[in-house]
Scaffold this active site. Structure first.
Site, mmCIF file in Angstrom:
data_model
loop_
_atom_site.group_PDB
_atom_site.id
_atom_site.type_symbol
_atom_site.label_atom_id
_atom_site.label_comp_id
_atom_site.label_asym_id
_atom_site.label_seq_id
_atom_site.Cartn_x
_atom_site.Cartn_y
_atom_site.Cartn_z
ATOM 1 N N VAL A 8 12.547 -4.998 1.336
ATOM 2 C CA VAL A 8 12.792 -4.582 2.717
ATOM 3 C C VAL A 8 11.833 -3.428 2.997
ATOM 4 C CG1 VAL A 8 15.171 -5.368 2.943
ATOM 5 C CG2 VAL A 8 14.716 -3.122 1.965
ATOM 6 N N SER A 9 11.576 -3.165 4.275
ATOM 7 C CA SER A 9 10.556 -2.192 4.646
ATOM 8 C C SER A 9 11.005 -0.740 4.553
ATOM 9 C CB SER A 9 10.051 -2.475 6.062
ATOM 10 O OG SER A 9 9.475 -3.760 6.097
ATOM 11 N N THR A 10 12.290 -0.472 4.739
ATOM 12 C CA THR A 10 12.765 0.913 4.717
ATOM 13 C C THR A 10 13.985 1.033 3.819
ATOM 14 O OG1 THR A 10 14.291 0.667 6.581
ATOM 15 C CG2 THR A 10 12.007 1.244 7.117
ATOM 16 N N GLN A 13 17.382 -0.308 5.235
ATOM 17 C CA GLN A 13 17.680 -1.736 5.237
ATOM 18 C C GLN A 13 18.211 -2.143 3.861
ATOM 19 O OE1 GLN A 13 13.710 -3.019 6.232
ATOM 20 N NE2 GLN A 13 14.250 -3.341 8.372
#
Length: 191
Positions: A8-10, A13
């Site tokens: 996931v990007s962050t 998340q």
């Protein structure tokens, strides 16, 4: 060995949906990373170092693995060189099968075609800009006639670059660039 890669990007998340899909597919050895695809991804790098002949790298979706088509093709080439294969759970791509390899080769062809078109457009745009008299880069700190005077003084051996920079009230790097344009003419075209 089957390796799963969830990303996931962050950190806000979570990878719950991806982990559920891995469990349904029977993939229990899953590596998780919470980083943007643009940044360096140490978990993915470590995982790619671990894969070997007969191993399979499984992702939930292809965009979880690669930030671009060219990056995806680089990863797939690395896996192929190591004798491993790739599988995406949502796109039903499996490079272990002939159809999956064909699909990836087609993607590679499209990516190469896209790069060629982009390069062609860039070159045409640059040629048109040059024809209009446009130049690139930072302007020179000294006019050409002043540059030649500075270079003559430097080549006389009586002045250092630092002294000349003070005399002409420019940065020492401007003097150095001017001298190198004269001493190494082949670099003058690189401006």
């Amino acid at each position: 060995m089957i390796f799963g890669y969830a990303r996931v990007s962050t950190v806000d998340q979570n990878t719950a949906v991806q982990f559920e899909a891995f469990l349904r597919a029977g993939v229990s050895n899953v590596y998780e990373e919470k980083r943007s695809a643009v940044k360096r991804r140490p978990v993915l790098e470590d995982l790619l170092e671990r894969v070997g002949p007969g191993d399979v790298l499984v992702v939930y979706k292809m965009d979880r693995l690669a930030r671009s088509l060219s990056h995806l093709l680089d990863v797939l080439a690395l896996l192929e060189a190591r004798g491993a294969s790739f599988r995406s759970l949502t796109e039903t791509i499996d490079t272990h099968s002939p159809v999956g390899r064909l699909f990836m080769q087609m993607l590679g062809s499209f990516a190469e075609f896209e790069r060629a078109l982009i390069r062609e457009r860039c070159m045409a745009g640059q040629a048109a800009a040059r024809a209009r008299g446009q130049t690139w880069g930072r302007p020179r700190a000294m006019a050409r006639d002043l540059e030649s005077e500075v270079v003559k003084l430097y080549l006389s051996g009586w002045y250092t670059m630092g002294v000349l920079a003070e005399m002409f009230e420019v940065n020492e790097m401007a003097v150095k660039r001017a001298v190198h344009r004269v001493i190494r003419p082949e670099s003058a075209s690189l401006k």
